[in-house]
Write a protein that holds these residues in place. Structure first.
Motif, PDB file in Angstrom:
ATOM      1  N   LYS A  50      -3.605  66.701  11.021  1.00 33.89           N
ATOM      2  CA  LYS A  50      -4.440  65.826  10.207  1.00 33.89           C
ATOM      3  C   LYS A  50      -3.572  64.894   9.377  1.00 33.89           C
ATOM      4  O   LYS A  50      -2.474  65.257   8.963  1.00 33.89           O
ATOM      5  N   ARG A  51      -4.092  63.720   9.162  1.00 31.92           N
ATOM      6  CA  ARG A  51      -3.342  62.739   8.373  1.00 31.92           C
ATOM      7  C   ARG A  51      -3.194  63.217   6.933  1.00 31.92           C
ATOM      8  O   ARG A  51      -2.131  63.105   6.334  1.00 31.92           O
ATOM      9  N   LYS A  52      -4.269  63.764   6.400  1.00 28.28           N
ATOM     10  CA  LYS A  52      -4.241  64.281   5.034  1.00 28.28           C
ATOM     11  C   LYS A  52      -4.170  65.800   5.113  1.00 28.28           C
ATOM     12  O   LYS A  52      -5.175  66.485   5.211  1.00 28.28           O
ATOM     13  N   ARG A  53      -2.933  66.334   5.103  1.00 30.92           N
ATOM     14  CA  ARG A  53      -2.708  67.766   5.294  1.00 30.92           C
ATOM     15  C   ARG A  53      -2.921  68.524   3.986  1.00 30.92           C
ATOM     16  O   ARG A  53      -2.538  68.071   2.922  1.00 30.92           O
ATOM     17  N   ASP A  54      -3.477  69.715   4.131  1.00 27.33           N
ATOM     18  CA  ASP A  54      -3.602  70.637   3.001  1.00 27.33           C
ATOM     19  C   ASP A  54      -2.589  71.746   3.231  1.00 27.33           C
ATOM     20  O   ASP A  54      -2.780  72.617   4.090  1.00 27.33           O
ATOM     21  N   LEU A  55      -1.486  71.721   2.499  1.00 22.07           N
ATOM     22  CA  LEU A  55      -0.399  72.666   2.719  1.00 22.07           C
ATOM     23  C   LEU A  55      -0.815  74.110   2.436  1.00 22.07           C
ATOM     24  O   LEU A  55      -0.293  75.034   3.046  1.00 22.07           O
TER      25      LEU A  55
ATOM     26  N   ALA B 255      -0.303  77.035   5.114  1.00 22.85           N
ATOM     27  CA  ALA B 255       0.456  78.236   4.757  1.00 22.85           C
ATOM     28  C   ALA B 255      -0.352  79.495   5.031  1.00 22.85           C
ATOM     29  O   ALA B 255       0.172  80.479   5.571  1.00 22.85           O
ATOM     30  N   ILE B 256      -1.626  79.483   4.673  1.00 26.71           N
ATOM     31  CA  ILE B 256      -2.484  80.649   4.907  1.00 26.71           C
ATOM     32  C   ILE B 256      -2.625  80.905   6.404  1.00 26.71           C
ATOM     33  O   ILE B 256      -2.503  82.053   6.868  1.00 26.71           O
ATOM     34  N   LEU B 257      -2.883  79.857   7.162  1.00 29.18           N
ATOM     35  CA  LEU B 257      -3.022  80.022   8.613  1.00 29.18           C
ATOM     36  C   LEU B 257      -1.718  80.509   9.250  1.00 29.18           C
ATOM     37  O   LEU B 257      -1.728  81.386  10.106  1.00 29.18           O
ATOM     38  N   SER B 258      -0.592  79.963   8.810  1.00 27.74           N
ATOM     39  CA  SER B 258       0.705  80.368   9.367  1.00 27.74           C
ATOM     40  C   SER B 258       0.997  81.832   9.064  1.00 27.74           C
ATOM     41  O   SER B 258       1.451  82.582   9.930  1.00 27.74           O
TER      42      SER B 258
END
Length: 122
Positions: free
Chosen positions: A38-43, A47-50
């Motif tokens: 996504k262009r506007k990433r939510d870090l 992090a949670i998904l990773s």
């Protein structure tokens, strides 16, 4: 009314925990890829998904190893002999014998080279 349940099919009911975990890992990988592209990433979400993906993959590997270990133990207990494993073992032995013959031939050749005396020509 307002309450709706998703009916589970026979396939869902028979699905093992490992298969369920495998499907979950695949879905999280897909969501993680979407979040990263996504262009506007939510870090925070990335992090949670990773982290979730890392833990789930390690648990999946652990379950797969346990299943393989139980399967091998069951085969040993029942005295089952896997023909493919036997053929692979025979093939490895054949290759090892070829290498040993080649290496011993090379060893003999180099020993002969050591024994050759150089003749000095004046």
């Amino acid at each position: 009314m307002g309450y709706h349940t998703k009916e589970k099919s026979v396939v869902d009911f028979c699905e093992s925990k490992t298969e369920t975990l495998t499907n979950w890992v695949r879905q999280v990988k897909s969501k993680s890829l979407c979040a990263k592209t996504k262009r506007k990433r939510d870090l925070r979400i990335i992090a949670i998904l990773s982290h979730s993906l890392l833990r789930a993959e390690s648990e999946l590997i652990m379950k797969q190893r346990e299943r393989a270990k139980r399967w091998a133990q069951m085969q040993a207990d029942l005295g089952l002999c896997n023909k493919e494993e036997e053929m692979a073992r025979q093939q490895r032995e054949k290759i090892d014998n070829l290498w040993k013959n080649d290496l011993s031939g090379l060893d003999n050749f180099f020993k002969e080279l050591d024994n050759v005396k150089t003749v000095l020509v004046n």
